[in-house]
Design a protein around this motif. Structure first.
Motif, short mmCIF file in Angstrom:
data_model
loop_
_atom_site.label_atom_id
_atom_site.label_comp_id
_atom_site.label_asym_id
_atom_site.label_seq_id
_atom_site.Cartn_x
_atom_site.Cartn_y
_atom_site.Cartn_z
N GLY A 80 0.83 -1.21 0.00
CA GLY A 80 0.00 0.00 0.00
C GLY A 80 0.85 1.25 0.00
O GLY A 80 1.75 1.41 -0.83
N PHE A 84 1.10 4.64 6.01
CA PHE A 84 -0.09 4.16 6.70
C PHE A 84 0.17 2.76 7.22
O PHE A 84 0.30 1.81 6.44
N SER A 106 -2.60 3.71 -1.22
CA SER A 106 -2.99 2.96 -0.03
C SER A 106 -4.33 2.26 -0.25
O SER A 106 -5.19 2.76 -0.98
N PRO A 155 -8.65 -4.05 10.75
CA PRO A 155 -8.63 -5.12 11.77
C PRO A 155 -7.21 -5.64 11.96
O PRO A 155 -6.29 -5.20 11.26
N LEU A 186 -9.41 -5.31 -1.76
CA LEU A 186 -9.62 -4.19 -2.67
C LEU A 186 -8.60 -4.18 -3.79
O LEU A 186 -7.40 -4.41 -3.54
N ASP A 210 -7.33 -11.57 5.21
CA ASP A 210 -6.43 -10.73 6.00
C ASP A 210 -6.37 -9.32 5.39
O ASP A 210 -5.91 -8.38 6.03
N LEU A 211 -6.84 -9.18 4.15
CA LEU A 211 -6.93 -7.85 3.52
C LEU A 211 -8.37 -7.36 3.63
O LEU A 211 -9.17 -7.49 2.69
#
Ligand SMILES: C[S@@+](CC[C@H](N)C(=O)[O-])C[C@H]1O[C@@H](n2cnc3c(N)ncnc32)[C@H](O)[C@@H]1O
Length: 218
Positions: A80, A84, A106, A155, A186, A210-211
């Motif tokens: 990303g 961030f 990102s 998360p 995404l 996990d994404l």
């Protein structure tokens, strides 16, 4: 001091790599990064790839710094955007070298684009921190109780996932009919975006990627 360039590779779609990042990767003698992070940029690596895992990242970065010290062009790839939720990796590299940062797209920018959210009307909370999620969760509860902006939450894979977050928020007194969206993978071919109430999310049995990003729109 050695010089290392850190590039953000974007949220997964290789077409979201910036031209500047691509050029840095293409001209590098060594390109380090977690294996999943190197995947979208593999085709641009002409030097040696140095894949790392969480447990050997210190060794790999040490090797990379030695190459940088001897004048080789060295790049570390981060998922990303670098600015961030990537601070831990940045700090590890900064301890060894002067760094140049090439920002990337990102996943949070993609989330805003998909839902039509203005970033200045949104706040971001990450529960991804390795030093614990309590402060992030507490802030999320406070923000949900007096909501002025969209809340975008990362998360923590794999132990604090969406259903568990929803259950904790319900325990903290957040209303079960609070609306949110779960955005998974995404920019990847199997991207999905689903609406939930907090009550529905707490009862969700399907596994989340996990994404995943959760968004509570105002
Ligand atoms: C360590 S953070 C890194 C964030 C990254 N620096 C960025 O700018 O997207 C990893 C978290 O970002 C979110 N994430 C990253 N890529 C994503 C994607 N393609 N779709 C949904 N969430 C994503 C997930 O919450 C994931 O657990």
């Amino acid at each position: 001091m050695a010089k290392i360039t850190i590039v953000g590779v974007g949220p997964g779609d290789p077409d979201l790599l910036t031209l500047k990042a691509r050029d840095a990767i293409r001209s590098a003698d060594y390109v380090a990064g977690f294996e999943t992070v190197l995947k979208p940029v593999r085709r641009w690596i002409s030097g040696e790839a140095l894949p790392m895992r969480y447990r050997d990242q210190e060794d790999v970065l040490e090797q990379l710094a030695a190459h940088a010290e001897s004048g080789k062009l060295c790049v570390v790839c981060a998922w990303g955007d670098l600015n961030f939720s990537a601070k831990e990796l940045l700090d590890r590299v900064r301890r060894r070298a002067d760094v140049q940062l090439i920002p990337g797209v990102s996943s949070v920018q993609v989330a805003c684009a998909r839902l039509g959210l203005a970033m200045e009307a949104s706040i971001f909370i990450t529960l991804h921190a390795r030093d614990g999620h309590e402060a992030g969760l507490q802030e999320l509860v406070e923000r949900l109780k007096r909501r002025r902006r969209n809340i975008i939450v990362l998360p923590r894979p794999f132990d604090l996932m969406p259903a568990a977050i929803a259950a904790l928020l319900l325990q903290e007194g957040i209303a079960a009919n609070t609306q949110l969206r779960a955005l998974q993978r995404l920019s990847l071919p199997d991207e999905s975006i689903r609406e939930y109430t907090l009550g529905e999310l707490a009862a969700e049995e399907a596994e989340f990627s996990d994404l995943t990003i959760l968004v509570f729109p105002v």
